[in-house]
Scaffold this motif. Structure first.
Motif, PDB file in Angstrom:
ATOM      1  N   LYS A  23      -3.594   4.411   8.376  1.00  0.00           N
ATOM      2  CA  LYS A  23      -4.358   4.027   9.569  1.00  0.00           C
ATOM      3  C   LYS A  23      -4.119   5.010  10.714  1.00  0.00           C
ATOM      4  O   LYS A  23      -5.052   5.334  11.455  1.00  0.00           O
ATOM      5  CB  LYS A  23      -4.010   2.598  10.013  1.00  0.00           C
ATOM      6  N   GLU A  79      -1.935  -2.497   8.625  1.00  0.00           N
ATOM      7  CA  GLU A  79      -2.830  -1.487   8.070  1.00  0.00           C
ATOM      8  C   GLU A  79      -4.035  -2.100   7.354  1.00  0.00           C
ATOM      9  O   GLU A  79      -5.157  -1.601   7.491  1.00  0.00           O
ATOM     10  CB  GLU A  79      -2.058  -0.573   7.119  1.00  0.00           C
ATOM     11  N   PHE A 112      -6.397  -3.182   9.899  1.00  0.00           N
ATOM     12  CA  PHE A 112      -6.978  -2.032  10.582  1.00  0.00           C
ATOM     13  C   PHE A 112      -8.247  -1.569   9.874  1.00  0.00           C
ATOM     14  O   PHE A 112      -9.298  -1.372  10.494  1.00  0.00           O
ATOM     15  CB  PHE A 112      -5.961  -0.882  10.643  1.00  0.00           C
ATOM     16  N   PHE A 113      -8.169  -1.400   8.557  1.00  0.00           N
ATOM     17  CA  PHE A 113      -9.335  -0.910   7.827  1.00  0.00           C
ATOM     18  C   PHE A 113     -10.428  -1.971   7.733  1.00  0.00           C
ATOM     19  O   PHE A 113     -11.613  -1.640   7.639  1.00  0.00           O
ATOM     20  CB  PHE A 113      -8.921  -0.387   6.447  1.00  0.00           C
TER      21      PHE A 113
END
Length: 251
Positions: free
Chosen positions: A166, A225, A228-229
């Protein structure tokens, strides 16, 4: 009147700067595709682009400092070169660009990649290879960034096709747009887009740039993470829908 524009337009400009700052500071540049057109509805697309560029440059400087040496250079080397090509094309075609057609094209491509990414386990690998073609997405990111400040979705498509963490993803976005936005300055000057009145508005709005960037950077380091995506994908979807809808409305 505030800094040469109406109070309502200035309030929308403030909101746009904060949204862009949070997006650029922590989650790529996807949300910017919503913010600049929102401001353009109040002051006009050319004026909005000219006002926002100095603000974006300040945000870029903050972002480069915050993510210094966190980027993955092999994923940036070629795409930055193609971004420069895209800026050159945007400069050459600025007087002839149909913004509606451009938005529709980018919107549909972004939604197509979103669909591929969600269902990639059932689809051919060809879609993934397309995402990794830096010459397509880099030039599109540079071109749309120059024309309508909407380079986030094409770059996001390319970066999502790579195996980045990320922070590598975020740092790559920061350094790419720091480069592209800096390269856009001479063409904007040559086209006469910067005026004293517009720069005055830029200077006032720029006071909020550190606030938005700080909020984005803070969030980036606290969002897991996986989430995040997911947020990046959600922003790409929203950007794709927004661009497609704006493009269709122009016809």
């Amino acid at each position: 009147m505030i800094a040469g524009i109406g109070i309502e337009a200035f309030a929308v400009g403030v909101l746009a700067v904060l949204i862009i700052g949070i997006s650029k500071g922590g989650f790529g540049a996807g949300a910017g595709v919503v913010s600049t057109p929102l401001f353009a509805m109040m002051v006009g697309p050319v004026e909005a682009a000219a006002i926002m560029l100095p603000v974006l440059l300040l945000m870029d400087a903050i972002g480069v400092w915050a993510y210094w040496r966190s980027w993955h250079w092999p994923s940036l080397r070629r795409v930055m070169g193609w971004g420069l090509v895209g800026v050159g094309l945007g400069w050459a075609l600025f007087r002839f660009i149909d913004a509606g057609t451009l938005k529709l094209f980018i919107g549909l491509m972004t939604l197509s990649f979103f669909t591929y990414y969600i269902f990639r386990a059932r689809l051919p690998e060809a879609g993934g290879r397309m995402g990794r073609r830096s010459w397509i997405w880099g030039s599109l990111a540079g071109f749309t960034s120059f024309s309508v400040h909407a380079g986030g979705p094409p770059l996001g498509v390319h970066l999502l096709s790579l195996s980045l963490t990320k922070t590598q993803f975020q740092a790559a976005t920061v350094i790419f747009f720091a480069f592209v936005n800096l390269v856009k300055v001479p063409p904007y000057l040559q086209l006469g887009l910067f005026t004293p009145e517009r720069l005055q508005v830029s200077a006032v709005l720029a006071l909020l740039a550190p606030v938005g960037m700080a909020a984005g950077i803070w969030a980036h380091h606290r969002v897991p993470e996986a989430w995040f995506f997911r947020i990046i994908l959600a922003l790409l979807f929203v950007a794709g829908v927004k661009l497609t809808r704006d493009g269709l409305a122009a016809f």
